[in-house]
Scaffold this active site. Structure first.
Site, mmCIF file in Angstrom:
data_model
loop_
_atom_site.group_PDB
_atom_site.id
_atom_site.type_symbol
_atom_site.label_atom_id
_atom_site.label_comp_id
_atom_site.label_asym_id
_atom_site.label_seq_id
_atom_site.Cartn_x
_atom_site.Cartn_y
_atom_site.Cartn_z
ATOM 1 N N LYS A 53 0.840 -1.206 0.000
ATOM 2 C CA LYS A 53 0.000 0.000 0.000
ATOM 3 C C LYS A 53 0.875 1.257 0.000
ATOM 4 C CE LYS A 53 -3.846 -2.359 2.281
ATOM 5 N NZ LYS A 53 -4.569 -2.638 3.542
ATOM 6 N N GLN A 97 -4.083 -1.591 9.770
ATOM 7 C CA GLN A 97 -4.128 -2.901 9.129
ATOM 8 C C GLN A 97 -4.748 -3.933 10.084
ATOM 9 O OE1 GLN A 97 -3.223 -3.512 5.856
ATOM 10 N NE2 GLN A 97 -4.086 -5.548 6.201
ATOM 11 N N ASP A 120 -10.515 3.349 4.489
ATOM 12 C CA ASP A 120 -10.972 1.962 4.340
ATOM 13 C C ASP A 120 -12.502 1.879 4.347
ATOM 14 O OD1 ASP A 120 -8.876 0.202 3.885
ATOM 15 O OD2 ASP A 120 -8.332 0.052 6.009
#
Ligand code: NDP
Length: 287
Positions: A53, A97, A120
């Site tokens: 990412k 994460q 997200d």
């Protein structure tokens, strides 16, 4: 029938090229899009995801910040860092994460991220906005699937969709997005009876389970579009999806491969969300 393949790598390259242009235009206006990623613990898969990412951000001309904490870190330290990033106007997107170590309350961590920076799309406020059909950030994996369906001109209105998997990050938001496009949506899960009965009815089948090759060709309607979200390893260590590509691609009309399908699109949509957050900031400042 030999299915048409939706190439997630090729589509990602195209979209990331457009994002890089938009990022450069934004930089000229004094705003460099910035994503902050927080990783807790040493899970090797999570470490690879975060590395990819961050690298994708840099390649698209965006800035990134990576904070790595030991698995036994006091959650208060992570909460304090999130608060700092929330308050930093040069940071536009924040992600933590998952999965987090067991001593963390993952929901509380996700709720601590400012909804304005929740790239997200996991914050309850953003989940609610998606449910209401007015999303601020669309969760990256389902967002990527929607782009793939559009790129392959798959008709959505009135289509029978079956989604296997009901997680908050894939199955449920996927259902909301397809429902918003007037699909008729069925969600299956581990307690569903006669899975093949459902999958065989699907014009569009989305597999998001995490069980290698569980969807076989005989479970697919001829000509259907099959989207494989799963990421698994075979006993030989090879990457594979939830769909048995060999038998499925002989029946389906359109199919996504693993690797090279949904995976790269997920990161691409994370970049998209980060860029959009930065563009919104710039527009607010310009007013
Ligand atoms: P979860 O483990 O959170 O959810 C899995 C879902 O599958 C659950 O809803 C579960 O049902 C259901 N399920 C389990 N067994 C069966 C079964 N036998 N029949 C039908 N349904 C079943 O996984 P995620 O949604 O997070 O991820 C799913 C897969 O997608 C994983 O392989 C993951 O690695 C991959 N993934 C890939 C991404 C990408 O970028 N390509 C991004 C995110 C995930 P129940 O709710 O009843 O337990």
């Amino acid at each position: 029938m030999i299915a048409r393949i939706i190439d997630g790598n090729a589509l990602s390259t195209e979209i990331r090229g457009q994002l890089a242009e938009r990022a450069a235009a934004l930089k000229n206006k004094g705003v460099t899009p910035c994503l902050a990623a927080i990783l807790v613990g040493e899970d090797p898969a999570s470490a690879v995801y975060v590395r990819n990412k961050v690298a994708a951000c840099e390649k698209a001309g965006m800035r990134s910040i990576k904070d790595v904490y030991a698995a036994d870190v006091d959650p208060a330290v992570v909460f304090a860092r999130i608060a700092e990033l929330n308050a930093d106007p040069s940071v536009h997107g924040i992600l933590v994460q998952l999965p987090l170590p067991k001593h963390f309350d993952s929901d509380a961590v996700l709720e601590a991220i400012s909804p304005e920076k929740d790239v997200d799309g996991f914050h309850a406020e953003n989940v609610g906005a998606l449910m209401q059909g007015n999303p601020r950030f669309i969760p990256c994996t389902p967002y990527g699937v929607m782009k793939m369906l559009a790129s392959a001109n798959v008709p959505l209105k009135g289509a029978e969709v079956v989604i296997v998997g009901r997680s908050n990050i894939v199955g449920k938001p996927m259902a909301m997005l397809l429902l918003a496009q007037s699909c008729t949506v069925t969600i299956c899960h581990s307690q569903s009876k006669d899975l093949a009965f459902h999958t065989k009815r699907a014009d569009i089948l989305v597999a998001a389970v995490g069980r290698a090759k569980m969807i076989t060709g005989d479970m697919i309607k001829p000509g259907a579009t099959v989207i494989d979200v799963g990421i698994n390893r075979t006993p030989e260590g090879k990457l594979c999806g939830d769909v048995d590509f060999e038998t499925a691609s002989a029946v389906a009309g359109v199919i996504t491969p693993v690797p090279g399908g949904v995976g790269p699109m997920t990161i691409t949509m994370l970049l998209t969300n980060t860029l959009e957050a930065a563009e919104r900031t710039q527009m607010r400042c310009a007013k």
